[in-house]
Scaffold this motif. Sequence first.
Motif, PDB file in Angstrom:
ATOM      1  N   ASN A  83       0.834  -1.198   0.000  1.00 41.11           N
ATOM      2  CA  ASN A  83       0.000   0.000   0.000  1.00 41.11           C
ATOM      3  C   ASN A  83       0.873   1.254   0.000  1.00 41.11           C
ATOM      4  O   ASN A  83       1.892   1.307   0.677  1.00 41.11           O
ATOM      5  N   ASN A  84       0.479   2.248  -0.766  1.00 46.75           N
ATOM      6  CA  ASN A  84       1.237   3.485  -0.894  1.00 46.75           C
ATOM      7  C   ASN A  84       0.419   4.635  -0.282  1.00 46.75           C
ATOM      8  O   ASN A  84      -0.698   4.904  -0.704  1.00 46.75           O
ATOM      9  N   LYS A  85       0.992   5.321   0.710  1.00 47.07           N
ATOM     10  CA  LYS A  85       0.275   6.405   1.385  1.00 47.07           C
ATOM     11  C   LYS A  85      -0.036   7.557   0.433  1.00 47.07           C
ATOM     12  O   LYS A  85      -1.038   8.242   0.578  1.00 47.07           O
ATOM     13  N   GLU A  86       0.839   7.768  -0.546  1.00 50.22           N
ATOM     14  CA  GLU A  86       0.599   8.834  -1.525  1.00 50.22           C
ATOM     15  C   GLU A  86      -0.659   8.549  -2.342  1.00 50.22           C
ATOM     16  O   GLU A  86      -1.409   9.454  -2.687  1.00 50.22           O
TER      17      GLU A  86
ATOM     18  N   GLN B 129      -3.293   6.935  -1.264  1.00 50.25           N
ATOM     19  CA  GLN B 129      -4.439   7.226  -0.403  1.00 50.25           C
ATOM     20  C   GLN B 129      -4.772   8.713  -0.444  1.00 50.25           C
ATOM     21  O   GLN B 129      -5.940   9.103  -0.562  1.00 50.25           O
ATOM     22  N   TYR B 130      -3.729   9.539  -0.349  1.00 47.83           N
ATOM     23  CA  TYR B 130      -3.923  10.986  -0.364  1.00 47.83           C
ATOM     24  C   TYR B 130      -4.482  11.433  -1.715  1.00 47.83           C
ATOM     25  O   TYR B 130      -5.421  12.226  -1.778  1.00 47.83           O
TER      26      TYR B 130
END
Length: 355
Positions: free
Chosen positions: A175-178, A180-181
């Motif tokens: 999963n990539n936090k970027e 999600q944003y």
Amino acid sequence: MKALIRNILGEEFINDIFQKYFRWKEKVQYGIIYPILLKIPFAPNFYFLFSKSFGSEMKMFVGARMDYIKKQHHKTENLFLLRRNIHRLEKGLIMKNRRKIFALDYIEETVTLLKSLIASKNDNDQINWACDILNQYFEVTDAHPKRDNALKIFSTISANRNSDRSFGPFIVPENNKEDQYSFAVLAKKRKSVRFFEPNNIPERSLMDKAVELAALAPSSCNRQPFSFRIVDNPELVKKMAVLPGGTKGFSDEIVAMVAVVGQMNVSPSISDRHLMYIDGSLASMNFMLALESLGIASCPLNWPEDKNKDNKVRALLSLGDFERPILMIAYGYAAKDGKLAYSVRKPLDQLRRYN
């Protein structure tokens, strides 16, 4: 005649009479008819037996089911069935405690379907995917008469592979936090736009990108019983824009439209009769978010259950016997002076419950 009556009695008087009749009819329904129907077994079946709305959908379903089963029994081309069966094999292959032999009830059917589709030169990534999954299936399963007979048929298939990619199961990516944003920004930014720049229709190459992203939406057994009919011809747009519900005040502002069309002959099961509506709606949301990411505004348009309107769209877009519109989407570049509805959403405590 209708116009003459309206001129004599007046538009306001006629609308007032209609509203009073409509409210009286609803009182009779919720106060008398529906309570009786709920108390008598099978009564609703008879009450709606001759309904125009339910009747047209049921007639289409009967014809679609007949078409699907006929293809299945005659072993003719059926890409929907092939996609479903290959997806079932995929699910079997990714199981942690995978059985040594499975899919015996449909493996011969699957390879026979694949052979007929390749013979008709339907050679693309769908065929590559089917071949890769079947290769893996035969590599990991044990011998069995049905499985072995299917392998014999599969060994006679020669597909011209046109991709270097592997289409087999793979591990879930991190999963990539970027991401999600980015999605949160995109979802909050997308709003239903009803006023578009005139004479400025998005390029078809951008629309194709949006459709490809729409196709990534979940679909039951990967059958994808929908298509996107993009309408960018001004004369055709003018005829289409007045048909959906709720466009009366802005139909002249619509510069281009998409008809999301469902296909009903994708399953023999009665329980799958709503499949095209569910999968088509999932893909439509992907499509509108994809448009937003490309700088293109959109607005989903209400498409009520109306046989006459269905028939008009069927004629305008030359739809098949087992196709019908699910919803319409207006699209284009947002007009600089156009306003947006704020549309406050339900708070979290009204949307969510645990267990």
